[in-house]
Design a protein around this motif. Sequence first.
Motif, PDB file in Angstrom:
ATOM      1  N   TYR A   1       0.833  -1.213   0.000  1.00  8.67           N
ATOM      2  CA  TYR A   1       0.000   0.000   0.000  1.00  8.67           C
ATOM      3  C   TYR A   1       0.867   1.264   0.000  1.00  8.67           C
TER       4      TYR A   1
ATOM      5  N   CYS B   1       2.119   1.826  -3.442  1.00  5.65           N
ATOM      6  CA  CYS B   1       1.014   2.325  -4.271  1.00  5.65           C
ATOM      7  C   CYS B   1       0.826   3.826  -4.072  1.00  5.65           C
TER       8      CYS B   1
ATOM      9  N   VAL C   1      -5.894  -9.267  -1.553  1.00  4.19           N
ATOM     10  CA  VAL C   1      -6.798  -8.124  -1.709  1.00  4.19           C
ATOM     11  C   VAL C   1      -5.996  -6.836  -1.863  1.00  4.19           C
TER      12      VAL C   1
ATOM     13  N   ASN D   1      -4.676  -6.710  -5.402  1.00  4.19           N
ATOM     14  CA  ASN D   1      -5.754  -6.350  -6.327  1.00  4.19           C
ATOM     15  C   ASN D   1      -6.130  -4.875  -6.195  1.00  4.19           C
ATOM     16  N   ASN D   2      -6.236  -4.392  -4.964  1.00  2.00           N
ATOM     17  CA  ASN D   2      -6.618  -2.989  -4.729  1.00  2.00           C
ATOM     18  C   ASN D   2      -5.590  -2.011  -5.282  1.00  2.00           C
TER      19      ASN D   2
ATOM     20  N   ARG E   1      -6.046  -1.844  -8.955  1.00  2.00           N
ATOM     21  CA  ARG E   1      -7.249  -1.058  -9.259  1.00  2.00           C
ATOM     22  C   ARG E   1      -6.984   0.446  -9.101  1.00  2.00           C
ATOM     23  N   CYS E   2      -6.306   0.814  -8.041  1.00  2.00           N
ATOM     24  CA  CYS E   2      -5.999   2.240  -7.811  1.00  2.00           C
ATOM     25  C   CYS E   2      -5.130   2.810  -8.920  1.00  2.00           C
TER      26      CYS E   2
ATOM     27  N   ARG F   1     -13.770  -0.586  -7.690  1.00  4.37           N
ATOM     28  CA  ARG F   1     -13.377  -1.625  -6.730  1.00  4.37           C
ATOM     29  C   ARG F   1     -14.177  -2.906  -6.874  1.00  4.37           C
TER      30      ARG F   1
END
Length: 163
Positions: free
Chosen positions: A36, A39, A84, A87-88, A91-92, A98
């Motif tokens: 995260y 990201c 997850v 994947n998130n 997506r971001c 979402r």
Amino acid sequence: DGSSLPAVSEAKYLGVLLESDFSDEMEMNRQCSRLYARCNTLLRKFRNCSLSVRKQLFVSYCTNFYCISLWCHFRQTVFRKVKVAYNNVFRCLFKRDRRCSASLMFAENNVLSFEALNRKCMYEFRSRILKSRNEIICELLTNVFNRSNDIFNRWQSSLYIVN
């Protein structure tokens, strides 16, 4: 010098968190947090780049899970949490809803899903070990890597279909 070593419940060795109960969950949670963080950095610095550039950045900075092929002591909820997060993050970076299908999203962009990345890392690591000519590794393979070994069992169940 006759002094005793202190016992600890966790230690960091070569950048990996090792736990006294052999669990991989703290390291997995740490990798999730780091994913995260990467990201957020990529979004902050490269938000307006083209899709091809963002794809290359994702592959370069978000698909390198150090020692993922050795994870074998964890609850499925922790593993799912890392999946997850993976994947998130995708997506971001790709400005996807979402609720969109993760497998379709990865297939459309020709990027490995988390499960595929995990299997690829396992297979490559296992192949390197089996090809090794190092005497210590060869000895470990003959004595330690038998069917009762947790890592071997995880590799077998993830890489091969058992009839």
